[in-house]
Design a protein around this motif. Structure first.
Motif, short mmCIF file in Angstrom:
data_model
loop_
_atom_site.label_atom_id
_atom_site.label_comp_id
_atom_site.label_asym_id
_atom_site.label_seq_id
_atom_site.Cartn_x
_atom_site.Cartn_y
_atom_site.Cartn_z
N SER A 134 5.39 15.51 5.77
CA SER A 134 4.34 16.52 5.91
C SER A 134 3.12 16.14 5.07
CB SER A 134 4.85 17.88 5.45
OG SER A 134 5.00 17.90 4.03
N ASP A 135 2.07 16.91 5.24
CA ASP A 135 0.92 16.81 4.36
C ASP A 135 1.33 17.30 2.97
OD1 ASP A 135 -0.73 15.95 6.44
OD2 ASP A 135 -1.43 17.98 6.89
N ALA B 125 7.23 26.03 -10.75
CA ALA B 125 7.45 26.84 -9.55
C ALA B 125 8.91 27.28 -9.48
CB ALA B 125 7.11 26.03 -8.31
N HIS B 126 9.12 28.42 -8.88
CA HIS B 126 10.48 28.86 -8.57
C HIS B 126 11.08 27.85 -7.59
CE1 HIS B 126 7.97 32.39 -9.33
NE2 HIS B 126 9.06 33.10 -9.62
N GLY B 127 12.37 27.56 -7.76
CA GLY B 127 13.04 26.70 -6.79
C GLY B 127 12.94 27.27 -5.39
N PHE B 128 13.06 28.59 -5.29
CA PHE B 128 12.99 29.22 -3.97
C PHE B 128 11.58 29.18 -3.39
CE2 PHE B 128 16.97 31.82 -5.06
CZ PHE B 128 17.79 30.94 -4.40
N LEU B 129 10.56 29.09 -4.23
CA LEU B 129 9.20 28.90 -3.71
C LEU B 129 9.13 27.53 -3.03
CD1 LEU B 129 6.16 29.16 -3.29
CD2 LEU B 129 5.84 28.68 -5.73
N THR B 130 9.61 26.52 -3.71
CA THR B 130 9.60 25.18 -3.12
C THR B 130 10.39 25.16 -1.82
OG1 THR B 130 9.48 24.26 -5.37
CG2 THR B 130 10.08 22.75 -3.59
N LEU B 131 11.55 25.79 -1.83
CA LEU B 131 12.39 25.86 -0.63
C LEU B 131 11.65 26.59 0.50
CD1 LEU B 131 15.28 25.21 0.44
CD2 LEU B 131 15.91 27.53 -0.27
N SER B 132 10.94 27.66 0.17
CA SER B 132 10.25 28.44 1.19
C SER B 132 9.12 27.66 1.86
CB SER B 132 9.72 29.75 0.62
OG SER B 132 8.59 29.52 -0.21
N LEU B 133 8.60 26.65 1.18
CA LEU B 133 7.53 25.84 1.75
C LEU B 133 8.03 24.90 2.85
CD1 LEU B 133 5.51 25.00 -1.47
CD2 LEU B 133 4.85 26.56 0.38
N ARG C 13 20.07 19.33 12.95
CA ARG C 13 20.31 19.23 11.52
C ARG C 13 19.39 18.14 10.96
NH1 ARG C 13 25.41 17.64 11.10
NH2 ARG C 13 24.94 15.52 10.48
N HIS C 14 18.60 18.55 9.97
CA HIS C 14 17.69 17.63 9.30
C HIS C 14 18.05 17.53 7.83
CE1 HIS C 14 15.16 18.82 12.74
NE2 HIS C 14 14.54 17.66 12.56
N THR C 15 17.98 16.32 7.29
CA THR C 15 18.00 16.17 5.84
C THR C 15 16.54 16.21 5.40
OG1 THR C 15 20.02 14.87 5.77
CG2 THR C 15 18.51 14.62 3.91
N VAL C 16 16.27 17.08 4.45
CA VAL C 16 14.90 17.25 3.96
C VAL C 16 14.87 16.88 2.48
CG1 VAL C 16 12.99 18.85 3.69
CG2 VAL C 16 14.62 19.19 5.53
N THR C 17 13.89 16.09 2.13
CA THR C 17 13.64 15.76 0.74
C THR C 17 12.22 16.20 0.42
OG1 THR C 17 15.08 13.83 0.88
CG2 THR C 17 13.53 13.89 -0.97
N VAL C 18 12.06 17.00 -0.62
CA VAL C 18 10.72 17.43 -1.03
C VAL C 18 10.30 16.56 -2.22
CG1 VAL C 18 9.30 19.31 -1.92
CG2 VAL C 18 11.04 19.77 -0.17
N ASP C 19 9.32 15.74 -1.95
CA ASP C 19 8.77 14.85 -2.98
C ASP C 19 7.75 15.59 -3.83
OD1 ASP C 19 10.11 12.57 -1.93
OD2 ASP C 19 8.48 12.24 -0.49
N ILE C 20 7.66 15.19 -5.09
CA ILE C 20 6.60 15.65 -5.99
C ILE C 20 5.68 14.45 -6.19
CG2 ILE C 20 6.02 16.64 -8.23
CD1 ILE C 20 9.05 17.43 -8.45
N GLU C 21 4.42 14.63 -5.92
CA GLU C 21 3.47 13.52 -6.03
C GLU C 21 3.52 12.89 -7.43
OE1 GLU C 21 -0.97 12.79 -4.29
OE2 GLU C 21 -0.69 14.58 -5.53
N HIS C 22 3.58 11.57 -7.46
CA HIS C 22 3.61 10.77 -8.70
C HIS C 22 4.88 10.96 -9.53
CE1 HIS C 22 -0.51 9.94 -7.69
NE2 HIS C 22 -0.88 11.19 -7.91
N GLY D 142 7.25 17.35 2.30
CA GLY D 142 8.60 17.23 2.82
C GLY D 142 8.75 16.00 3.69
N ARG D 143 9.86 15.29 3.50
CA ARG D 143 10.24 14.17 4.37
C ARG D 143 11.47 14.60 5.14
NH1 ARG D 143 12.14 10.02 1.97
NH2 ARG D 143 12.20 10.86 -0.12
#
Length: 151
Positions: free
Chosen positions: A20-21, A60-68, A126-135, A108-109
């Motif tokens: 994603s962006d 950030a709340h973990g659930f905030l990140t998840l909600s994105l 079913r998707h495996t999602v990884t949320v990257d944090i820039e840098h 998200g990847r």
């Protein structure tokens, strides 16, 4: 969400379908989430107190990140061109790996792990999602996300 023929989507099973962006997770977003969920723990909303923790500031709340994930999916998750609607079906193996500090950007990847016929006119993706944090080397979270697609 990108639309594609079902055969094309099935051919992508087992591969990363995209990233994603980047999304800014700033203090304003964190505060709004805290207000919405009534989770106002100081590590999220009090910069002065949070600065004294090992995080060095608010996170950030973990659930905030998840909600994105929904916003991230809109950029890359493929949906069949015959889709009438799609709904969340659940999450498996959610792990909050690293904190997202206020002011960070995340993306998200998505890897399409499986696409199976659940019932006539219903596909379970079913998707495996990884949320990257820039840098950052460690991701914010990893999860398996299930979606039910009605065709």
């Amino acid at each position: 969400m990108p639309i594609a023929p079902l055969d094309e989507i099935r051919a992508r099973v087992g591969s990363e379908i995209g990233a994603s962006d980047w999304i800014l997770v700033d203090q304003q977003r964190i505060d709004a989430f805290a207000d919405t969920t009534e989770d106002r723990q100081f590590i999220h909303v009090d910069p002065a107190l949070a600065a004294q923790t090992p995080f060095g500031g608010t996170i950030a709340h973990g659930f905030l990140t998840l909600s994105l994930l929904s916003r991230m999916a809109a950029d890359v998750m493929l949906v069949p061109d015959t889709t009438k609607m799609a709904v969340n079906y659940g999450l498996d193996r959610v792990r909050f790996v690293a904190p997202v500090r206020s002011g960070s950007r995340v993306r998200g990847r998505f890897t399409l792990d499986a696409l199976e016929d659940k019932a006539p006119g219903q596909l379970l993706a079913r998707h495996t999602v990884t949320v990257d944090i820039e840098h950052q080397d460690k991701p914010a979270l990893t999860a398996q996300w299930l979606g039910l697609i009605f065709t």
